[in-house]
Scaffold this motif. Structure first.
Motif, mmCIF file in Angstrom:
data_model
loop_
_atom_site.group_PDB
_atom_site.id
_atom_site.type_symbol
_atom_site.label_atom_id
_atom_site.label_comp_id
_atom_site.label_asym_id
_atom_site.label_seq_id
_atom_site.Cartn_x
_atom_site.Cartn_y
_atom_site.Cartn_z
ATOM 1 N N CYS A 46 16.061 -41.565 -31.311
ATOM 2 C CA CYS A 46 16.934 -42.668 -31.733
ATOM 3 C C CYS A 46 16.890 -43.802 -30.705
ATOM 4 O O CYS A 46 17.202 -43.615 -29.531
ATOM 5 C CB CYS A 46 18.364 -42.165 -31.904
ATOM 6 S SG CYS A 46 19.498 -43.460 -32.419
ATOM 7 N N CYS A 92 20.769 -44.958 -29.424
ATOM 8 C CA CYS A 92 21.520 -44.210 -28.400
ATOM 9 C C CYS A 92 20.575 -43.565 -27.387
ATOM 10 O O CYS A 92 21.031 -42.855 -26.492
ATOM 11 C CB CYS A 92 22.378 -43.149 -29.057
ATOM 12 S SG CYS A 92 21.423 -41.896 -29.923
ATOM 13 N N GLY A 104 22.961 -39.425 -29.074
ATOM 14 C CA GLY A 104 23.731 -39.117 -30.276
ATOM 15 C C GLY A 104 24.628 -40.286 -30.660
ATOM 16 O O GLY A 104 25.414 -40.756 -29.851
ATOM 17 N N CYS A 105 24.454 -40.775 -31.914
ATOM 18 C CA CYS A 105 25.308 -41.858 -32.409
ATOM 19 C C CYS A 105 25.387 -41.740 -33.926
ATOM 20 O O CYS A 105 24.780 -40.846 -34.519
ATOM 21 C CB CYS A 105 24.739 -43.224 -31.990
ATOM 22 S SG CYS A 105 23.203 -43.668 -32.823
ATOM 23 N N CYS A 107 21.926 -41.835 -35.933
ATOM 24 C CA CYS A 107 21.099 -40.617 -35.926
ATOM 25 C C CYS A 107 21.932 -39.395 -36.292
ATOM 26 O O CYS A 107 21.473 -38.265 -36.154
ATOM 27 C CB CYS A 107 20.416 -40.430 -34.569
ATOM 28 S SG CYS A 107 21.559 -40.296 -33.176
#
Ligand SMILES: [Zn+2]
Length: 339
Positions: A263, A266, A270-271, A274
């Motif tokens: 991604c 981020c 992790g965001c 994604c």
């Protein structure tokens, strides 16, 4: 100051003011100031009678000349204002207002993304081909080895038109249309719109753009496929992009893979884009199944080939950090002007 000098001075002053008048009102005021009975010209003219008999004729002639000049100037100004009035009746145009900017259109962010994708693959030797948006069941499913009971054929996933016609659900089928007409080597990019009967939400829409790429020749391997996709991703997203190939299944590819990129929003932490996985799927790919070659009469002992299908909307969302696919199709200028 002599009379003649006074005439000259008045002339200079009046001509200057008449010429720079930009509204009808200013012109009316100047007319009153200079040309009315109590105006500056009449006042000056009264001094004429104090001059000597020798001076009078020349001075009178000079004063008349100025009067004619100012009258003409006034008339020509008036008629130029009238012309403007005709152009926009009832609305007076103020020349002192700043100009309006001309509107400049731009390409839609999806078109910009698609153009860039095509440009990169064109640089790697792919030619561009297109197929129709309305297709038959045969090309969309049968020719690509979809079994009769494959869930994608379901009316809940596909838009069925009259008889045997459907809105194509992918651009992979352009392969078959090309293979029927041409012999290897073929190295083609097939961009276009595809349609899915899906629930509309931030991540999926009833139509989107896909780019199918395929290459068939002697000795084409999975390593060639990986090389092309890595080269594309680096060119499009930047040199540091990380790719991940996951084993998958498509009826027309064997082996099949799905490809994710780390991604870029981020950086893998992790965001929401994604879904907190750190990776985003951008395409499906694989080696073209021998069943597909059989249906178009290619010798699968001699030729091999790869194919990949990119989701243009998904890639544009990543590139421009857009978190709702519907924005692309709403045609809201407040959104579109940002690209
Ligand atoms: Zn993320």
């Amino acid at each position: 100051m002599t009379f003649l000098e006074k005439v000259e001075e008045l002339e200079k002053e009046a001509v200057n003011k008449f010429e720079s008048a930009s509204t009808l009102r200013e012109l009316e005021e100047l007319k009153a100031e200079y040309l009315s009975r109590k105006g500056k010209f009449s006042t000056l003219l009264r001094e004429l009678k104090e001059l000597s008999a020798e001076e009078k004729p020349r001075a009178g002639e000079r004063a008349n000349f100025l009067k004619r000049k100012l009258d003409e100037l006034l008339q020509s100004k008036l008629s130029s204002f009238e012309k403007r009035e005709e152009k926009a009746p009832g609305e007076f145009f103020d020349f002192t207002l700043p100009g309006r900017r001309t509107w400049e259109g731009k390409l839609h962010p999806l078109t910009q993304t698609l153009d860039r994708i095509i440009e990169i693959f064109y640089g790697m030797g792919f030619e561009v081909a297109k197929g129709p948006d309305i297709e038959t069941n045969y090309y969309n499913f049968d020719s690509l080895n979809f079994p009769q009971d494959h869930p994608a054929r379901d009316m809940q996933d596909t838009f069925y038109l009259a008889d045997d016609l459907i809105l194509r659900t992918h651009t992979s089928l352009v392969q078959v249309r090309i293979f029927e007409k041409r012999k290897p080597p073929v190295k083609i990019l097939a961009p276009g719109r595809v349609y899915r009967h899906e629930a509309i939400n931030a991540r999926s829409y009833c139509l989107f753009y896909q780019v199918e790429g395929f290459y068939v020749d002697e000795n084409v391997t999975f390593a060639d496929l990986k090389g092309v996709l890595v080269a594309f991703a680096r060119e499009f997203f930047g040199k540091d992009v990380e790719l991940r190939f996951r084993a998958s299944f498509f009826p027309f590819n064997e082996p099949s893979a799905e490809v994710d990129i780390r991604c870029i929003i981020c950086k893998g932490k992790g965001c929401s884009v994604c879904k907190y996985r750190g990776w985003v799927e951008i395409l499906g790919a694989g080696m073209i199944d021998t069943e597909v070659f059989k249906s178009v009469g290619y010798d699968s002992e001699k030729y091999t080939g790869y194919a990949f299908g990119l989701g243009v909307d998904r890639i544009a969302m990543l590139k421009y950090r857009i978190d709702d696919i519907r924005l692309f199709y709403e045609n809201d200028l407040r959104f579109l002007r940002q690209f």
